[in-house]
Design a protein around this motif. Sequence first.
Motif, PDB file in Angstrom:
ATOM      1  N   VAL A  65       0.797  -1.043  -0.226  1.00 28.37           N
ATOM      2  CA  VAL A  65      -0.103  -0.074   0.050  1.00 28.37           C
ATOM      3  C   VAL A  65       0.933   1.372   0.084  1.00 28.37           C
ATOM      4  O   VAL A  65       0.545   2.333  -0.679  1.00 28.37           O
ATOM      5  CB  VAL A  65      -0.747   0.163   1.206  1.00 28.37           C
ATOM      6  CG1 VAL A  65      -1.455   1.409   1.391  1.00 28.37           C
ATOM      7  CG2 VAL A  65      -1.955  -1.274   1.068  1.00 28.37           C
ATOM      8  N   SER A  66       1.981   1.307   0.567  1.00 29.06           N
ATOM      9  CA  SER A  66       2.818   2.435   0.630  1.00 29.06           C
ATOM     10  C   SER A  66       3.663   3.016  -0.486  1.00 29.06           C
ATOM     11  O   SER A  66       3.854   3.940  -0.843  1.00 29.06           O
ATOM     12  CB  SER A  66       3.884   2.099   1.733  1.00 29.06           C
ATOM     13  OG  SER A  66       3.184   2.054   3.364  1.00 29.06           O
ATOM     14  N   HIS A  67       3.965   1.661  -1.063  1.00 29.85           N
ATOM     15  CA  HIS A  67       4.820   1.837  -2.405  1.00 29.85           C
ATOM     16  C   HIS A  67       4.181   1.807  -3.714  1.00 29.85           C
ATOM     17  O   HIS A  67       4.801   2.313  -4.686  1.00 29.85           O
ATOM     18  CB  HIS A  67       5.851   0.681  -2.411  1.00 29.85           C
ATOM     19  CG  HIS A  67       7.002   0.995  -1.535  1.00 29.85           C
ATOM     20  ND1 HIS A  67       6.746   0.518  -0.046  1.00 29.85           N
ATOM     21  CD2 HIS A  67       8.227   1.633  -1.436  1.00 29.85           C
ATOM     22  CE1 HIS A  67       7.904   0.715   0.753  1.00 29.85           C
ATOM     23  NE2 HIS A  67       8.748   1.344  -0.154  1.00 29.85           N
ATOM     24  N   LEU A  68       2.882   1.390  -3.737  1.00 31.13           N
ATOM     25  CA  LEU A  68       2.160   1.142  -5.262  1.00 31.13           C
ATOM     26  C   LEU A  68       0.917   1.688  -5.257  1.00 31.13           C
ATOM     27  O   LEU A  68       0.141   2.030  -4.015  1.00 31.13           O
ATOM     28  CB  LEU A  68       2.225  -0.441  -5.330  1.00 31.13           C
ATOM     29  CG  LEU A  68       3.638  -1.058  -5.440  1.00 31.13           C
ATOM     30  CD1 LEU A  68       3.479  -2.648  -5.528  1.00 31.13           C
ATOM     31  CD2 LEU A  68       4.249  -0.533  -6.546  1.00 31.13           C
ATOM     32  N   PRO A  69       0.257   2.011  -6.273  1.00 32.40           N
ATOM     33  CA  PRO A  69      -0.912   2.551  -6.322  1.00 32.40           C
ATOM     34  C   PRO A  69      -1.833   1.378  -6.457  1.00 32.40           C
ATOM     35  O   PRO A  69      -1.723   0.265  -6.507  1.00 32.40           O
ATOM     36  CB  PRO A  69      -0.915   3.414  -8.030  1.00 32.40           C
ATOM     37  CG  PRO A  69       0.313   2.665  -8.474  1.00 32.40           C
ATOM     38  CD  PRO A  69       0.924   2.234  -7.577  1.00 32.40           C
ATOM     39  N   LEU A  70      -3.133   1.694  -6.287  1.00 35.62           N
ATOM     40  CA  LEU A  70      -4.258   0.728  -5.878  1.00 35.62           C
ATOM     41  C   LEU A  70      -4.614   0.100  -7.272  1.00 35.62           C
ATOM     42  O   LEU A  70      -4.749   1.026  -8.344  1.00 35.62           O
ATOM     43  CB  LEU A  70      -5.489   1.550  -5.534  1.00 35.62           C
ATOM     44  CG  LEU A  70      -6.781   0.658  -5.339  1.00 35.62           C
ATOM     45  CD1 LEU A  70      -6.650  -0.305  -4.457  1.00 35.62           C
ATOM     46  CD2 LEU A  70      -7.830   1.495  -5.042  1.00 35.62           C
ATOM     47  N   GLN A  71      -4.769  -1.176  -7.219  1.00 33.06           N
ATOM     48  CA  GLN A  71      -4.503  -1.906  -8.688  1.00 33.06           C
ATOM     49  C   GLN A  71      -4.647  -3.359  -8.388  1.00 33.06           C
ATOM     50  O   GLN A  71      -4.656  -3.747  -7.229  1.00 33.06           O
ATOM     51  CB  GLN A  71      -3.318  -1.687  -9.529  1.00 33.06           C
ATOM     52  CG  GLN A  71      -1.841  -2.117  -8.800  1.00 33.06           C
ATOM     53  CD  GLN A  71      -0.616  -1.597  -9.432  1.00 33.06           C
ATOM     54  OE1 GLN A  71      -0.691  -1.956 -10.565  1.00 33.06           O
ATOM     55  NE2 GLN A  71       0.010  -0.746  -8.602  1.00 33.06           N
TER      56      GLN A  71
ATOM     57  N   GLU B  64       4.209  -5.514 -11.220  1.00 32.30           N
ATOM     58  CA  GLU B  64       5.596  -5.552  -9.967  1.00 32.30           C
ATOM     59  C   GLU B  64       5.356  -6.620  -9.117  1.00 32.30           C
ATOM     60  O   GLU B  64       4.244  -6.689  -8.500  1.00 32.30           O
ATOM     61  CB  GLU B  64       5.239  -4.168  -9.461  1.00 32.30           C
ATOM     62  CG  GLU B  64       5.294  -2.982 -10.145  1.00 32.30           C
ATOM     63  CD  GLU B  64       6.531  -2.144 -10.105  1.00 32.30           C
ATOM     64  OE1 GLU B  64       7.503  -2.813 -10.043  1.00 32.30           O
ATOM     65  OE2 GLU B  64       6.592  -0.967 -10.276  1.00 32.30           O
TER      66      GLU B  64
ATOM     67  N   TRP C  98      -8.561  -3.317  -2.114  1.00 34.20           N
ATOM     68  CA  TRP C  98      -7.764  -3.599  -3.167  1.00 34.20           C
ATOM     69  C   TRP C  98      -8.259  -4.700  -3.647  1.00 34.20           C
ATOM     70  O   TRP C  98      -8.787  -5.807  -3.181  1.00 34.20           O
ATOM     71  CB  TRP C  98      -6.315  -3.817  -2.887  1.00 34.20           C
ATOM     72  CG  TRP C  98      -5.254  -2.870  -2.613  1.00 34.20           C
ATOM     73  CD1 TRP C  98      -5.641  -1.623  -1.524  1.00 34.20           C
ATOM     74  CD2 TRP C  98      -4.047  -2.672  -3.403  1.00 34.20           C
ATOM     75  NE1 TRP C  98      -4.651  -0.961  -1.509  1.00 34.20           N
ATOM     76  CE2 TRP C  98      -3.819  -1.314  -2.556  1.00 34.20           C
ATOM     77  CE3 TRP C  98      -3.123  -3.033  -4.112  1.00 34.20           C
ATOM     78  CZ2 TRP C  98      -2.487  -0.510  -2.963  1.00 34.20           C
ATOM     79  CZ3 TRP C  98      -2.262  -2.469  -4.467  1.00 34.20           C
ATOM     80  CH2 TRP C  98      -1.841  -1.084  -4.019  1.00 34.20           C
TER      81      TRP C  98
END
Length: 489
Positions: free
Chosen positions: A41-47, A146, A74
């Motif tokens: 959650v801290s490093h990546l956008p919602l997907q 990712e 998510w």
Amino acid sequence: MVQELLTPREMARADQLAVASGVPSLTLMENAGQAIAFEVVSHLPLQPVLVLCGPGNNGGDGFVAARLLEERGWPVRVALLGEKADLKGDAALVARRWTGPIEQARPEICMDFGVIVDGLFGAGLSRDVDGLAAEIVRAANNSAAEIVAIDVPSGVDGATGQIRGVAMEAAFTVTFFRCKPGHLLQPGAALCGKVLLADIGIPDAVIDEIEPLAFENERLLWTLPRRRVDDHKFSSGHCLVISGDALHTGAARLSALGAARIGAGLVTLGGARDALLVHAAHLTAIMLAECDRPDDLRPLLDRRKINAIVIGPAAGVSEDTRQLVLEALASEASIVLDADAISTFAQEPDALFAAIKARKNPNVVLTPHHGEFSRLFGEIAGCKLDRAQAAAKRSGAVVLYKGADTVIARPDGYVAINGSGSPNLATAGSGDVLAGMIGGLMAQGMNAFDGACAAAYIHGLAGRRYGKPGLIADDLPGILPDILFELSI
């Protein structure tokens, strides 16, 4: 805090000790899954996220992460390698807490996700990844997702950094309590991406019972010399670098500049007169002294009060170099043996090791790259860490085994893995500067292990500081003052 590195076996012991101290194993798994979800959650956008779960505790961590990511909104799908009925212990418990469907893991499922959480296999992988699991790993690597690895990328041996068959290529890796050697040893280190270390509730006190021998090389592992207000050049040590012949002076000059820039109060280049004339056209702050034969070395050491010697950079593989090394080892100075000083003993390594072990001053550093290491020590079984430890024990010296994952080992088995390196350092003469830096630090009073560790770390930072392609070894000494200033703040 100094960062110990734990092998998978030592990490399992840490888990056991934590449970014995009163921390439930299920709590450790829940905390691990929470750490994974937090970092995603801290490093990546919602997907859309695919969580690949294996049959062991690594898969259990994945089930927890899937549940918590879904709770945060998510879109999550879970795929299991194996059958849910075969899961055991805490992994079975957390799998039951996942209320969504559990699909069969297969290669084609890896498409159309922005994120894949890799919970297939952990650091203690006992065999090569093959069959269906290997196909899934390859499909994940070929996808556009990712990859977030749990503990280590699946297929990377956490103890050695070796690839067991095939391995995930992670954007980042979330590991727990302490990093593993495989996070720093190549080729596995290159597949980990950024390594994020999470606290999952294991008490730090368990380290005292485990007593690990491996550490990450960083600034808390050693203390750099500090100048006092009343210091002068003689109190900051005098380092001698032995030059090659007139047509091979550059390497020793780089070493001398490395020794001076790292803080040695005086640096002298010793060699034949024709070589010194070449040096004189290039240098001002570095002193010159004739040292044409091995017999010249002892009077020079006494006359100039030299307390550290660097021998090897372009010195030549010859009987003269061999005798210079033996004469240096018979002195009370701290010694760095690099390049030709190592290779010249390829046919009689035990003569070198006997001379090292006979010394009153134990401060000797050998700085081989892989080819020089093999020439001196032959083929030693095991990973790079194992080989460095065995070489240090056999030789009686600190061994700095160079590379992208430089390993520094003491004869008693204590070992550090350097993670500060940069591919910018893959250039001729870079190692010569490093040898001089080690000599310069030992001239200032650092012991062999601490001096080698500090020099390797700072050398790596210098490569990073340059920050672009085109670095040559001549650039490195000039970068050192700014790094030393920052480390002293």
